[in-house]
Design a protein around this motif. Structure first.
Motif, PDB file in Angstrom:
ATOM      1  N   ILE A 134       0.844  -1.192   0.000  1.00  0.00           N
ATOM      2  CA  ILE A 134       0.000   0.000   0.000  1.00  0.00           C
ATOM      3  C   ILE A 134       0.879   1.240   0.000  1.00  0.00           C
ATOM      4  O   ILE A 134       1.860   1.324   0.743  1.00  0.00           O
ATOM      5  CB  ILE A 134      -0.934  -0.014   1.233  1.00  0.00           C
ATOM      6  CG1 ILE A 134      -1.937  -1.156   1.104  1.00  0.00           C
ATOM      7  CG2 ILE A 134      -1.650   1.327   1.384  1.00  0.00           C
ATOM      8  CD1 ILE A 134      -2.805  -1.363   2.320  1.00  0.00           C
ATOM      9  N   VAL A 135       0.521   2.184  -0.847  1.00  0.00           N
ATOM     10  CA  VAL A 135       1.176   3.488  -0.925  1.00  0.00           C
ATOM     11  C   VAL A 135       0.103   4.543  -0.712  1.00  0.00           C
ATOM     12  O   VAL A 135      -1.087   4.250  -0.749  1.00  0.00           O
ATOM     13  CB  VAL A 135       1.881   3.698  -2.289  1.00  0.00           C
ATOM     14  CG1 VAL A 135       2.921   2.612  -2.529  1.00  0.00           C
ATOM     15  CG2 VAL A 135       0.892   3.756  -3.435  1.00  0.00           C
ATOM     16  N   ASN A 136       0.523   5.771  -0.512  1.00  0.00           N
ATOM     17  CA  ASN A 136      -0.453   6.845  -0.488  1.00  0.00           C
ATOM     18  C   ASN A 136       0.058   8.015  -1.286  1.00  0.00           C
ATOM     19  O   ASN A 136       1.258   8.185  -1.491  1.00  0.00           O
ATOM     20  CB  ASN A 136      -0.882   7.224   0.937  1.00  0.00           C
ATOM     21  CG  ASN A 136       0.252   7.545   1.856  1.00  0.00           C
ATOM     22  OD1 ASN A 136       1.107   8.351   1.524  1.00  0.00           O
ATOM     23  ND2 ASN A 136       0.290   6.925   3.016  1.00  0.00           N
ATOM     24  N   TYR A 173       0.023   0.130  -5.213  1.00  0.00           N
ATOM     25  CA  TYR A 173       0.702   1.044  -6.146  1.00  0.00           C
ATOM     26  C   TYR A 173      -0.010   1.134  -7.490  1.00  0.00           C
ATOM     27  O   TYR A 173      -0.311   2.238  -7.970  1.00  0.00           O
ATOM     28  CB  TYR A 173       2.156   0.603  -6.341  1.00  0.00           C
ATOM     29  CG  TYR A 173       2.894   1.423  -7.369  1.00  0.00           C
ATOM     30  CD1 TYR A 173       3.454   2.632  -7.031  1.00  0.00           C
ATOM     31  CD2 TYR A 173       3.007   0.974  -8.682  1.00  0.00           C
ATOM     32  CE1 TYR A 173       4.118   3.398  -7.969  1.00  0.00           C
ATOM     33  CE2 TYR A 173       3.676   1.729  -9.630  1.00  0.00           C
ATOM     34  CZ  TYR A 173       4.223   2.944  -9.275  1.00  0.00           C
ATOM     35  OH  TYR A 173       4.875   3.698 -10.212  1.00  0.00           O
ATOM     36  N   ASP A 174      -0.304   0.002  -8.105  1.00  0.00           N
ATOM     37  CA  ASP A 174      -0.934   0.017  -9.428  1.00  0.00           C
ATOM     38  C   ASP A 174      -2.295   0.691  -9.398  1.00  0.00           C
ATOM     39  O   ASP A 174      -2.647   1.436 -10.321  1.00  0.00           O
ATOM     40  CB  ASP A 174      -1.072  -1.408  -9.984  1.00  0.00           C
ATOM     41  CG  ASP A 174       0.268  -1.993 -10.420  1.00  0.00           C
ATOM     42  OD1 ASP A 174       1.226  -1.220 -10.623  1.00  0.00           O
ATOM     43  OD2 ASP A 174       0.349  -3.229 -10.548  1.00  0.00           O
ATOM     44  N   ILE A 200       1.288  16.002  -7.595  1.00  0.00           N
ATOM     45  CA  ILE A 200       1.190  14.680  -6.975  1.00  0.00           C
ATOM     46  C   ILE A 200       2.348  14.499  -5.996  1.00  0.00           C
ATOM     47  O   ILE A 200       3.508  14.752  -6.341  1.00  0.00           O
ATOM     48  CB  ILE A 200       1.264  13.556  -8.032  1.00  0.00           C
ATOM     49  CG1 ILE A 200       0.153  13.714  -9.052  1.00  0.00           C
ATOM     50  CG2 ILE A 200       1.214  12.186  -7.376  1.00  0.00           C
ATOM     51  CD1 ILE A 200       0.328  12.827 -10.256  1.00  0.00           C
ATOM     52  N   GLN A 201       2.012  14.043  -4.820  1.00  0.00           N
ATOM     53  CA  GLN A 201       3.014  13.581  -3.867  1.00  0.00           C
ATOM     54  C   GLN A 201       2.728  12.107  -3.656  1.00  0.00           C
ATOM     55  O   GLN A 201       1.584  11.728  -3.378  1.00  0.00           O
ATOM     56  CB  GLN A 201       2.903  14.322  -2.539  1.00  0.00           C
ATOM     57  CG  GLN A 201       3.261  15.788  -2.641  1.00  0.00           C
ATOM     58  CD  GLN A 201       3.087  16.472  -1.307  1.00  0.00           C
ATOM     59  OE1 GLN A 201       2.044  16.388  -0.693  1.00  0.00           O
ATOM     60  NE2 GLN A 201       4.138  17.148  -0.856  1.00  0.00           N
ATOM     61  N   LEU A 202       3.727  11.281  -3.800  1.00  0.00           N
ATOM     62  CA  LEU A 202       3.558   9.837  -3.699  1.00  0.00           C
ATOM     63  C   LEU A 202       4.595   9.293  -2.728  1.00  0.00           C
ATOM     64  O   LEU A 202       5.792   9.543  -2.899  1.00  0.00           O
ATOM     65  CB  LEU A 202       3.739   9.200  -5.082  1.00  0.00           C
ATOM     66  CG  LEU A 202       3.632   7.698  -5.208  1.00  0.00           C
ATOM     67  CD1 LEU A 202       2.222   7.232  -4.854  1.00  0.00           C
ATOM     68  CD2 LEU A 202       3.987   7.275  -6.622  1.00  0.00           C
ATOM     69  N   GLN A 203       4.126   8.579  -1.706  1.00  0.00           N
ATOM     70  CA  GLN A 203       5.067   7.959  -0.770  1.00  0.00           C
ATOM     71  C   GLN A 203       5.011   6.449  -0.949  1.00  0.00           C
ATOM     72  O   GLN A 203       3.943   5.845  -0.938  1.00  0.00           O
ATOM     73  CB  GLN A 203       4.753   8.317   0.680  1.00  0.00           C
ATOM     74  CG  GLN A 203       5.820   7.782   1.622  1.00  0.00           C
ATOM     75  CD  GLN A 203       5.701   8.305   3.027  1.00  0.00           C
ATOM     76  OE1 GLN A 203       4.757   8.994   3.377  1.00  0.00           O
ATOM     77  NE2 GLN A 203       6.683   7.971   3.846  1.00  0.00           N
ATOM     78  N   ILE A 204       6.197   5.870  -1.094  1.00  0.00           N
ATOM     79  CA  ILE A 204       6.350   4.440  -1.352  1.00  0.00           C
ATOM     80  C   ILE A 204       7.393   3.886  -0.374  1.00  0.00           C
ATOM     81  O   ILE A 204       8.440   4.513  -0.166  1.00  0.00           O
ATOM     82  CB  ILE A 204       6.858   4.198  -2.790  1.00  0.00           C
ATOM     83  CG1 ILE A 204       5.881   4.784  -3.804  1.00  0.00           C
ATOM     84  CG2 ILE A 204       7.105   2.721  -3.046  1.00  0.00           C
ATOM     85  CD1 ILE A 204       6.436   4.842  -5.218  1.00  0.00           C
ATOM     86  N   ASN A 249       9.471  -2.270   1.104  1.00  0.00           N
ATOM     87  CA  ASN A 249       9.263  -3.609   1.639  1.00  0.00           C
ATOM     88  C   ASN A 249       8.039  -3.762   2.544  1.00  0.00           C
ATOM     89  O   ASN A 249       7.864  -4.807   3.155  1.00  0.00           O
ATOM     90  CB  ASN A 249      10.507  -4.066   2.401  1.00  0.00           C
ATOM     91  CG  ASN A 249      10.866  -3.116   3.522  1.00  0.00           C
ATOM     92  OD1 ASN A 249      10.213  -2.096   3.721  1.00  0.00           O
ATOM     93  ND2 ASN A 249      11.918  -3.442   4.247  1.00  0.00           N
ATOM     94  N   THR A 250       7.199  -2.729   2.630  1.00  0.00           N
ATOM     95  CA  THR A 250       6.005  -2.816   3.475  1.00  0.00           C
ATOM     96  C   THR A 250       5.023  -1.710   3.102  1.00  0.00           C
ATOM     97  O   THR A 250       5.349  -0.799   2.336  1.00  0.00           O
ATOM     98  CB  THR A 250       6.384  -2.727   4.965  1.00  0.00           C
ATOM     99  OG1 THR A 250       5.237  -2.998   5.758  1.00  0.00           O
ATOM    100  CG2 THR A 250       6.940  -1.376   5.336  1.00  0.00           C
ATOM    101  N   ASP A 251       3.829  -1.787   3.672  1.00  0.00           N
ATOM    102  CA  ASP A 251       2.809  -0.769   3.437  1.00  0.00           C
ATOM    103  C   ASP A 251       3.202   0.549   4.091  1.00  0.00           C
ATOM    104  O   ASP A 251       3.915   0.577   5.091  1.00  0.00           O
ATOM    105  CB  ASP A 251       1.466  -1.198   4.046  1.00  0.00           C
ATOM    106  CG  ASP A 251       0.872  -2.433   3.383  1.00  0.00           C
ATOM    107  OD1 ASP A 251       1.238  -2.743   2.233  1.00  0.00           O
ATOM    108  OD2 ASP A 251       0.017  -3.077   4.022  1.00  0.00           O
ATOM    109  N   ILE A 252       2.704   1.633   3.533  1.00  0.00           N
ATOM    110  CA  ILE A 252       2.772   2.956   4.160  1.00  0.00           C
ATOM    111  C   ILE A 252       1.368   3.543   4.082  1.00  0.00           C
ATOM    112  O   ILE A 252       0.795   3.625   3.009  1.00  0.00           O
ATOM    113  CB  ILE A 252       3.824   3.880   3.511  1.00  0.00           C
ATOM    114  CG1 ILE A 252       3.842   5.263   4.167  1.00  0.00           C
ATOM    115  CG2 ILE A 252       3.626   4.031   2.024  1.00  0.00           C
ATOM    116  CD1 ILE A 252       4.359   5.279   5.563  1.00  0.00           C
ATOM    117  N   THR A 253       0.806   3.863   5.240  1.00  0.00           N
ATOM    118  CA  THR A 253      -0.563   4.374   5.267  1.00  0.00           C
ATOM    119  C   THR A 253      -0.590   5.795   5.814  1.00  0.00           C
ATOM    120  O   THR A 253       0.293   6.202   6.582  1.00  0.00           O
ATOM    121  CB  THR A 253      -1.480   3.489   6.134  1.00  0.00           C
ATOM    122  OG1 THR A 253      -1.060   3.588   7.499  1.00  0.00           O
ATOM    123  CG2 THR A 253      -1.451   2.046   5.666  1.00  0.00           C
ATOM    124  N   GLY A 254      -1.622   6.508   5.431  1.00  0.00           N
ATOM    125  CA  GLY A 254      -1.814   7.848   5.957  1.00  0.00           C
ATOM    126  C   GLY A 254      -2.073   7.830   7.447  1.00  0.00           C
ATOM    127  O   GLY A 254      -1.564   8.678   8.187  1.00  0.00           O
TER     128      GLY A 254
END
Length: 99
Positions: free
Chosen positions: A5-7, A52-53, A78-82, A85-90
């Protein structure tokens, strides 16, 4: 890319005067809402969260929709955080500030 998961934060800035800018922004938000992805509308940008997709597909869908409706010109910030190796959540980023 990966399957975590990305945000992202998406801001649409229409550079046209044929309609009120909020009308174009509302169109973009409608596409995000219809996507089924998690989102939160804010006063300056909308935050989306998902694989991501899926996030990248929503970004593309917003641009395609505005193009198909005839919006002559817009800026998309756009700001994208990736994380690799794991999820990143808001929620992870703001949870300590919520009461």
């Amino acid at each position: 890319m990966h399957h975590f998961i990305v945000n992202a934060s998406i801001q649409i800035v229409p550079i046209v005067m044929d309609r009120h800018p909020y009308v174009w922004v509302d169109e973009a938000i409608a596409i995000i809402q219809q996507s089924g992805i998690e989102y939160e509308v804010g006063p300056f940008a909308t935050v989306i969260e998902g694989k991501y997709d899926a996030v990248m597909q929503v970004i593309q869908a917003v641009n395609e929709h505005l193009y198909q409706l005839g919006c002559a010109e817009w800026i998309q910030n756009i700001q994208l955080q990736i994380r690799s190796n794991t999820d990143i959540t808001g929620l992870e980023k703001i949870q300590k500030f919520q009461q």
